[in-house]
Design an enzyme around this catalytic site. Structure first.
Site, PDB file in Angstrom:
ATOM      1  N   GLU A  82       0.816  -1.218   0.000  1.00 35.61           N
ATOM      2  CA  GLU A  82       0.000   0.000   0.000  1.00 35.61           C
ATOM      3  C   GLU A  82       0.852   1.272   0.000  1.00 35.61           C
ATOM      4  O   GLU A  82       0.797   2.063   0.955  1.00 35.61           O
ATOM      5  CB  GLU A  82      -0.946   0.000   1.201  1.00 35.61           C
ATOM      6  CG  GLU A  82      -1.903  -1.176   1.208  1.00 35.61           C
ATOM      7  CD  GLU A  82      -2.909  -1.122   2.374  1.00 35.61           C
ATOM      8  OE1 GLU A  82      -2.905  -0.146   3.123  1.00 35.61           O
ATOM      9  OE2 GLU A  82      -3.690  -2.071   2.503  1.00 35.61           O
TER      10      GLU A  82
ATOM     11  N   GLU B 277      -5.102  -8.656   1.093  1.00 35.75           N
ATOM     12  CA  GLU B 277      -5.756  -8.264   2.352  1.00 35.75           C
ATOM     13  C   GLU B 277      -7.239  -8.062   2.099  1.00 35.75           C
ATOM     14  O   GLU B 277      -7.629  -7.442   1.111  1.00 35.75           O
ATOM     15  CB  GLU B 277      -5.224  -6.938   2.916  1.00 35.75           C
ATOM     16  CG  GLU B 277      -3.892  -7.024   3.590  1.00 35.75           C
ATOM     17  CD  GLU B 277      -3.454  -5.695   4.190  1.00 35.75           C
ATOM     18  OE1 GLU B 277      -4.314  -4.864   4.556  1.00 35.75           O
ATOM     19  OE2 GLU B 277      -2.235  -5.495   4.279  1.00 35.75           O
TER      20      GLU B 277
HETATM   21  O1  IFM Z   1      -4.066  -2.789   9.329  1.00 31.72           O
HETATM   22  C1  IFM Z   1      -4.054  -2.348   8.003  1.00 31.72           C
HETATM   23  C2  IFM Z   1      -2.882  -2.922   7.251  1.00 31.72           C
HETATM   24  O2  IFM Z   1      -1.675  -2.634   7.876  1.00 31.72           O
HETATM   25  C3  IFM Z   1      -2.837  -2.356   5.851  1.00 31.72           C
HETATM   26  N1  IFM Z   1      -4.097  -2.485   5.193  1.00 31.72           N
HETATM   27  C4  IFM Z   1      -5.284  -2.091   5.895  1.00 31.72           C
HETATM   28  C5  IFM Z   1      -5.313  -2.728   7.271  1.00 31.72           C
HETATM   29  C6  IFM Z   1      -6.594  -2.295   8.019  1.00 31.72           C
HETATM   30  O3  IFM Z   1      -6.610  -0.932   8.191  1.00 31.72           O
END
Ligand code: IFM
Length: 467
Positions: free
Chosen positions: A176, A371
């Site tokens: 990200e 994710e």
């Molecule tokens: O916890 C975060 C993660 O580190 C990166 N993506 C989003 C998740 C939830 O906010």
């Protein structure tokens, strides 16, 4: 990786192909703790979280889920869930404390032991090199807006790849980069907490450059079978209405959220509209000859993190904002529907939209959902059980969306749930619980939630159970 479209059942039964990868994800600063142990020095998140007023309740990652000392127990939990893959990140300041020079052996030893433990249990390690924890010394030298940080990242990549390249097959350069650049340097709600929109655009470019340099290093240092990837939190951007003005707001956000990464990495350019939209801040002269060739070195797959859609209309929003130069053009509109504990609307169609967009725009690029998950206000009841039916419903809806996208031709190779454990949720500290496994942070006791049993069942049968 081959690029064949997976063969999946399209009938009413939601069944995934035999080779589908089932994982859970974490990140170093969110779970490891042991902040001062074995030579680790502060990252920007240590500094930021120790700064009053930055993180809810003054929480820090000093101890977190103490995974540094519970690593074998945590891998045993993963094995109990039947995971095929585990996505974790390496703490840069644990293996190369100042961001320069030789590696600290004890730091590398921790990750080697983790990888060996995973492999011994038949779980594939998926290693992310950067999940937001820049060594503080590199921030002191300018951080990501400084071009040299990309070179430092290439050097750090080489240290990790030399140490683990013989046993890790799947590598992700960055997690990200949008958050690292824009939450960190424009809005300032993430480390290092700077509010400099022009610097945020430079940071985004240098993160892209760091990615490209790391791809080169990984190709030279790891086995030819290595899979090299990048994880983006692409926004499912929706205009509120069909008006031209709302469409233009969506175009701007798409440029700043998505195309600022997808274009250079997959097409070797930055879009003219992105440059024009941000011209009041920068002339983009930080992009030097040759950078885009480096950034667009081929990757083997793309990771997508998805949580909630982004609905926009023409209008304005207040500063500070993570959207450079968009404050007089874009209004963010809350999406309807039920919400998670983060106040994020639950909308699985957004995941379908992102995956099918990539099917169309990046044919031949395998996709991994690296994710997806939800925070809810979970607690252990007197019998020691954690009932989390909302999370199960969220996961079911999003896995159905993945399946629908695959049936529509998206080449999705796996799904990694966020997160294995309750952990340090950045500016929200420990107030938000995303884990499949509940962590009592006082005792460090781990308790699998109902969702953990549900997910284990899905993984075991490669199929969503009937509701
Ligand atoms: O916890 C975060 C993660 O580190 C990166 N993506 C989003 C998740 C939830 O906010």
């Amino acid at each position: 990786m081959t690029t064949t479209t997976p063969d999946i059942a399209t009938a009413s039964e939601v069944t995934f192909p035999p080779a589908f990868r089932w994982g859970a994800a974490t990140a170093a600063y969110q779970i490891e703790g042991a902040a001062d142990e074995d030579g680790r020095t502060p990252s920007i998140w240590d500094t930021f979280s120790r700064t009053p007023g930055t993180v809810r309740n003054g929480d820090t990652g000093d101890i977190a889920a103490d995974h540094y000392h519970h690593m074998r127990e945590d891998v045993a939990l993963m094995a109990g869930l039947g995971l095929t893959d585990y996505r974790f990140s390496v703490s840069w300041s644990r293996v190369q404390p100042t961001g320069r020079g030789p590696a600290v052996q004890k730091g590398l030893d921790f990750y080697r032991a983790l990888v060996d433990e995973l492999l011994a249990k038949g779980i594939r390690p998926v290693l992310t090199l950067y999940h937001w924890d820049l060594p503080q010394e590199l921030e002191d030298a300018g951080g990501w807006p400084q071009r040299d940080t990309a070179q430092r990242f290439a050097e750090y990549t080489e240290l990790v790849a030399q140490a683990l390249g013989d046993r890790v097959r799947t590598w992700t350069t960055l997690n990200e980069p949008w958050c690292a650049a824009f939450l960190g340097y424009a809005e300032g709600v993430h480390a290092p907490g700077r509010r400099e929109p022009e610097a945020a655009l430079r940071a985004a470019h240098h993160l892209n450059l760091a990615h490209g340099l790391a791809v080169g290093v990984l190709r030279e240092t790891t086995r030819p079978s290595a899979e090299v990837s990048l994880t983006l939190n692409l926004a499912a951007v929706r205009p509120l209405t069909g008006s031209a003005a709302d469409a233009d707001a969506a175009r701007r956000v798409d440029a700043l959220a998505n195309r600022i990464f997808l274009d250079p990495v997959f097409r070797g350019h930055y879009a003219a509209d992105l440059r024009a939209d941000t011209a009041q801040l920068t002339d983009w002269s930080f992009v030097r000859d040759g950078d885009l060739a480096v950034i667009s070195r081929p990757v083997d797959s793309l990771g997508i993190n998805y949580y909630t859609p982004t609905v926009v209309a023409a209008g304005s929003h207040p500063l500070p904002s993570p959207w450079p130069a968009a404050q007089d053009h874009v209004r963010f509109v809350p999406a309807p529907g039920p919400r998670t504990a983060m106040d994020w609307p639950v909308d699985a169609d957004g995941l379908y939209e992102v995956l099918t967009r990539l099917r169309d725009e990046l044919p031949g690029t395998p996709l991994l959902v690296t994710e997806n998950g939800a925070a809810y206000d979970d607690y252990a009841d007197p019998a020691g059980q954690v009932h989390d039916p909302e999370r199960i419903a969220y996961l079911r809806a999003h896995l159905e969306a993945v399946h629908r996208a695959m049936a529509a031709g998206a080449d999705v190779r796996g799904y990694f749930l966020w997160s294995l454990l309750d952990n340090f949720e950045w500016a929200y500290g420990y107030s938000k619980r995303f884990g499949l496994v509940h962590v009592d942070f006082a005792s460090q006791r781990r308790t699998p939630k109902d969702s953990a049993r549900w997910y284990a069942d899905v993984v075991a049968h490669r199929r969503l159970p009937h509701a």
